[in-house]
Write an enzyme that holds these catalytic residues in place. Sequence first.
Site, PDB file in Angstrom:
ATOM      1  N   ASP A 160       1.230  -3.348 -15.608  1.00 50.68           N
ATOM      2  CA  ASP A 160       2.349  -4.024 -15.833  1.00 50.68           C
ATOM      3  C   ASP A 160       2.079  -5.516 -15.771  1.00 50.68           C
ATOM      4  OD1 ASP A 160       5.252  -4.301 -16.037  1.00 50.68           O
ATOM      5  OD2 ASP A 160       5.196  -5.304 -14.106  1.00 50.68           O
ATOM      6  N   GLU A 190     -15.219   6.141 -12.642  1.00 48.65           N
ATOM      7  CA  GLU A 190     -15.466   7.223 -11.633  1.00 48.65           C
ATOM      8  C   GLU A 190     -15.125   8.491 -11.930  1.00 48.65           C
ATOM      9  OE1 GLU A 190     -13.648   6.094  -7.582  1.00 48.65           O
ATOM     10  OE2 GLU A 190     -14.730   4.026  -7.817  1.00 48.65           O
TER      11      GLU A 190
HETATM   12  C1  GLC Z   1       6.884  -5.784 -17.444  1.00 46.76           C
HETATM   13  C2  GLC Z   1       7.954  -4.941 -17.328  1.00 46.76           C
HETATM   14  C3  GLC Z   1       9.335  -5.175 -17.257  1.00 46.76           C
HETATM   15  C4  GLC Z   1       9.559  -5.944 -15.978  1.00 46.76           C
HETATM   16  C5  GLC Z   1       8.451  -7.153 -15.632  1.00 46.76           C
HETATM   17  C6  GLC Z   1       8.313  -7.281 -14.242  1.00 46.76           C
HETATM   18  O1  GLC Z   1       7.186  -6.875 -18.517  1.00 46.76           O
HETATM   19  O2  GLC Z   1       7.697  -4.049 -18.986  1.00 46.76           O
HETATM   20  O3  GLC Z   1      10.531  -4.427 -17.417  1.00 46.76           O
HETATM   21  O4  GLC Z   1      10.557  -6.609 -15.556  1.00 46.76           O
HETATM   22  O5  GLC Z   1       6.963  -6.574 -16.072  1.00 46.76           O
HETATM   23  O6  GLC Z   1       7.698  -6.234 -13.447  1.00 46.76           O
END
Ligand code: GLC
Length: 538
Positions: free
Chosen positions: A209, A263
């Site tokens: 993310d 790993e």
């Molecule tokens: C990414 C995710 C989104 C979230 C953001 C913060 O963009 O896809 O849904 O709000 O990160 O974690």
Amino acid sequence: MAEETNFRAPELPWWQREALYEVYPRSFQDSDGDGVGDLPGLLQRLDYLAWLGVGAVWITPFYPSPNRDFGYDVSDYCAVDPSMGTLADFHRLAEEAHRRGLRVVVDLVANHTSSDHPWFVESRKSRHSPRRDWYVWRDPGPRGSPPNNWLSFFGGPAWTLDPETGQYYLHQFLPEQPDLNYRNPEVVRAMEDVIRFWLDRGADGFRVDAAWLLVEDEHFRDEPPNPAWRPGMRERDRLLHPYTEDHPDTHRVLRRFRAVLEECGDRQPVLIGEVYLPFAQLVRYYGTREEPECHFPFNFALVDLPADRWSAAELGALVEAYDAARATGAWPGWVLGNHDRPRVATRLGEDGSRLAHVLLLTLPGTPTLYYGDELGMVDGAVDPHRVRDQAGFREWGGRWCRDAARTPMQWDASPHAGFTTGEPWLPVHPDFPERNVTAQEKDPRSFLHLVRRLLWLRRSHPALVAGEFVLVEGEAGVLAYRRQQGRQAWLVALNFSTRPVRLAAEGEVVLSTHLDREGFEGNVELRPREGLVVRLRP
Ligand code: GLC
Ligand code: MG
């Protein structure tokens, strides 16, 4: 024929051979009647995913969370939120997925934790807390103002004052999502342990993310104004982001994450990055041969391309630019939609979305589908008084909200579309009595059958996965390209215009976006807004 449909690219890793399917678990299938989807619900639908023909499911966060950003604010990285199930449920899910030949990719919310995470609770206790430096703390600026002008994605400054200790902490998203400090080696190690935890429990990979936001400028310089900002754009885009996005040290962190995956040897877990950047910067997220980072960063160009620019010329140029930006061997990864953006069928309409899915599933690279898009699901209407995703509502200045793209999966025509027996957490789209899996299974020309046919076609023909890609110059309005491997040659022709078009090619129509002329042989003729996959004569 038979030997042609027998997939002959076992040398490719699974994440190149297979398509990925994004599940937003809150909205996919509820198993206990609380109106919130969960892991046991997803388990019940694995047979559907196997039937559909995807090879892996990416599950967005299901970890304990106060749900200020619906799972993207994690308060425990090594557990399952009670509303989603238990660790044992995850284990079963992974096992059952594997039995069906499906892989499981999980979300790694690496940039920030929830403010309820014990790490942050400890960090904010005092300036001398042993975990103080796990987050980004700064003294106030002049007259108590924030340390600099950085802005949050979700509106307002990226800094919040902690009155107890008199310092500000950084959050690129909500104040309840404090940014971790990746300049602290302990933080890197802690996240490596999170990766190992899920690998040990059967995960086949990670989607990182906010992967382009992990590290910020160490001098905390103000960001410059964005001369291209216009009203209607996001507030955060008033500034350019040389100091909060795509920092060189971010790559250092991703290399460490990748090294943990290495790993695992033969298991070949995948590392995918969420990276919203222009191609020239995007491609740096592959890393190098000596120091690899992501197996591929998502390419969101098709998500970001405005509907009025979905023309053959624009798309051809886009595909070529992406190709030119990637170094040899860097594997492409295409996306049409996700839980943060309007759905593809809303953006492009039904026929546009059918064309887009042919494109997605015949371009070189790993395709990622968003749940429900295989039915042509469209955005739900959002009542401004009943917004669940307050953060996204602010991000888009109240013009759009991510709830719209997160409405429950439409399984059948029963109450709440078969998603739940209770009250769904978001309203089901009212078109569910007609648009649902059961209805479309019965209709051989449905959107669902189109996507399924495309997935199986791609899966069965190496040329469509790993074959050479050549754009074919031809009629204006038609995007055409060949995919070729050995004696197998395919032509994909997508008529984005509203005129019928005849191409100088002959072959057998294997698939039309309308699913009504398979087997036709001869000259390639396209109806308005029709897409074809044609097997060329050797
Ligand atoms: C990414 C995710 C989104 C979230 C953001 C913060 O963009 O896809 O849904 O709000 O990160 O974690
Ligand atoms: Mg539930």
